[in-house]
Design an enzyme around this catalytic site. Sequence first.
Site, PDB file in Angstrom:
ATOM      1  CG  MET A  36      55.753  56.174 -56.692  1.00 14.77           C
ATOM      2  SD  MET A  36      55.939  57.263 -58.069  1.00 14.77           S
ATOM      3  CE  MET A  36      56.030  58.789 -56.843  1.00 14.77           C
ATOM      4  CG  ASN A  37      53.731  51.536 -53.516  1.00 13.99           C
ATOM      5  OD1 ASN A  37      55.666  50.925 -53.003  1.00 13.99           O
ATOM      6  ND2 ASN A  37      53.535  50.786 -52.491  1.00 13.99           N
ATOM      7  CG  ASP A  38      50.552  52.004 -52.080  1.00 12.87           C
ATOM      8  OD1 ASP A  38      50.952  51.584 -53.460  1.00 12.87           O
ATOM      9  OD2 ASP A  38      49.492  51.937 -50.749  1.00 12.87           O
ATOM     10  CG  PHE A  97      53.169  49.208 -45.041  1.00 17.53           C
ATOM     11  CD1 PHE A  97      55.233  49.580 -44.852  1.00 17.53           C
ATOM     12  CD2 PHE A  97      52.904  47.867 -45.209  1.00 17.53           C
ATOM     13  CE1 PHE A  97      55.926  48.483 -45.150  1.00 17.53           C
ATOM     14  CE2 PHE A  97      53.338  47.580 -45.757  1.00 17.53           C
ATOM     15  CZ  PHE A  97      54.822  47.537 -45.947  1.00 17.53           C
ATOM     16  NE  ARG A 159      48.747  46.376 -47.221  1.00 16.47           N
ATOM     17  CZ  ARG A 159      48.144  44.879 -45.712  1.00 16.47           C
ATOM     18  NH1 ARG A 159      48.976  44.980 -44.828  1.00 16.47           N
ATOM     19  NH2 ARG A 159      48.001  44.494 -47.180  1.00 16.47           N
TER      20      ARG A 159
HETATM   21  C1  FRU Z   1      48.900  48.723 -51.650  1.00  9.16           C
HETATM   22  C2  FRU Z   1      50.080  48.543 -50.300  1.00  9.16           C
HETATM   23  C3  FRU Z   1      49.840  49.132 -49.105  1.00  9.16           C
HETATM   24  C4  FRU Z   1      50.544  49.387 -48.378  1.00  9.16           C
HETATM   25  C5  FRU Z   1      52.064  49.613 -49.251  1.00  9.16           C
HETATM   26  C6  FRU Z   1      52.908  49.321 -48.478  1.00  9.16           C
HETATM   27  O1  FRU Z   1      49.842  49.051 -52.917  1.00  9.16           O
HETATM   28  O2  FRU Z   1      50.465  47.273 -50.320  1.00  9.16           O
HETATM   29  O3  FRU Z   1      48.214  48.366 -48.779  1.00  9.16           O
HETATM   30  O4  FRU Z   1      50.368  50.493 -47.468  1.00  9.16           O
HETATM   31  O5  FRU Z   1      51.590  49.370 -50.874  1.00  9.16           O
HETATM   32  O6  FRU Z   1      54.132  49.757 -50.080  1.00  9.16           O
END
Ligand code: FRU
Length: 475
Positions: A36-38, A97, A159
């Site tokens: 998981m990220n953002d 994204f 993005r």
């Molecule tokens: C930020 C980022 C965003 C991108 C996403 C990809 O952490 O790099 O700019 O949309 O993560 O996972």
Amino acid sequence: MTLHIADAEQVLTEKSDQLNTRWYPYYHLAARAGWMNDPNGLVWFDGWFHAFYQHHPYSTEWGPMHWGHARSRDLMRWEHLPVALAPEGPEDKDGCFSGSAVVNGNELALIYTGHKFHGDPSSEDNLYQVQCLATSRDGVNFTRKGQILDTPTGLHHFRDPKVWKEGEMWYMVVGARVEDTGQVRLYRSEDLHHWHEQGILAEAQHGMGYMWECPDFFTLDDKQVLMFSPQGIAAEGYANRNLFQSGYIVGRWQPGEKFIQESKFQELDHGHDFYAPQSFLAPDGRRIVIGWMDMWESPLPEQQDGWAGMFTLPRELVITPNNHLQMRPVHEVESLREEWYSWPVSTLKNKQLCVMHNCEAAEVIITWDTSLSEAEQYGIALDDGMRLYIDNQAKRLILERNYPQHNLCGQRSIPMPPGDELNLRVFFDRSSVEVFVNDGEACLSSRIYPQQRQLNVFAWSGNAILKECGAWNLR
Ligand code: FRU
């Protein structure tokens, strides 16, 4: 590569049964399994808070991005829902994204970045990022509507759309990279499908970064706040220590006008792990922000356990008259409280005392009398891996972690806030700590990996005075 939601669901069902949960959060949102990220698409819709997130279900490493999905009535107890978006292509064939969500009539609309390479993915010249739309009536199943905004000529990094409504118009900010300058571009639409360029809202000057990720733009009281995550700012002294930053600029803006900046860039959180925060409006008007409580390229020991990454607590944002943002945990966190344990200490001199045997999910509340405490160092320590203490020589409040076995050692700190007292509200979960200083004046968030969970208070080389101290066990 084209990947489908049904395959992701099958893998997640299998993998979520095999997690080692020693570091898996009790009351923070994390993926069922995998990476998981953002935070994405934070929104209130149909009686629920929805949280989406950047997600790779197939492994604990970043990979072709999906949108994971969960919902909650109270921002604390989350129910996992099926993956909302998979990179099914063609416009998002290499990843869905980051992006945002808005309620449009009786529909929930997700606006996100389609990430794709035309040809060899090892060259950025072949990278294209376009903005896409998906909609839903039930808030669970989404219909892909395809591309709504193409990459501007000459750009590759474009993005993380954040959309909001102003009167009858939709607005969108998008992060961009123009050679080595980070930018936020502004767009306008009447219907979420057709977008018109409104120019550059803000851009990097004087070393402020080569790419601005995850922009967010909102009104707080009568000011406008641009929150974003710049890449490429050099560390300076105690500031900007993490690989990438997250922060904000306060100013004034109205439709059709330029954004007049009234403050410099300020970091939002001072811990080791805070990135890509996104805000949303609760139905009662609160502006709430959630961040990813990790940092790119920082070790994530939970990867060996079958998962990686977690969110911060949801935090209410407040703006001060001098254009400073404060964050406090949303009041819903109080619904997690079980018993209160008052610690039987009021002074400490050259010693440490155990105050909790098993600090796993807890809210610790401490008020130090800083005017009367002259110990060189005093604070709390979780086993010997984490300390949160006042350094009286440096005059700083320090959050330190010491996990050489995980390649994670180091400090983050803030100058000692002025005043005769220092109040700390500290939220521990199984692998995180979030420190709220003086009711939101500053915040430090870091991932921690305790082996033992004994919590001590200490004062070395002198004495320290406690005015209030104790902890709530959290459910
Ligand atoms: C930020 C980022 C965003 C991108 C996403 C990809 O952490 O790099 O700019 O949309 O993560 O996972």
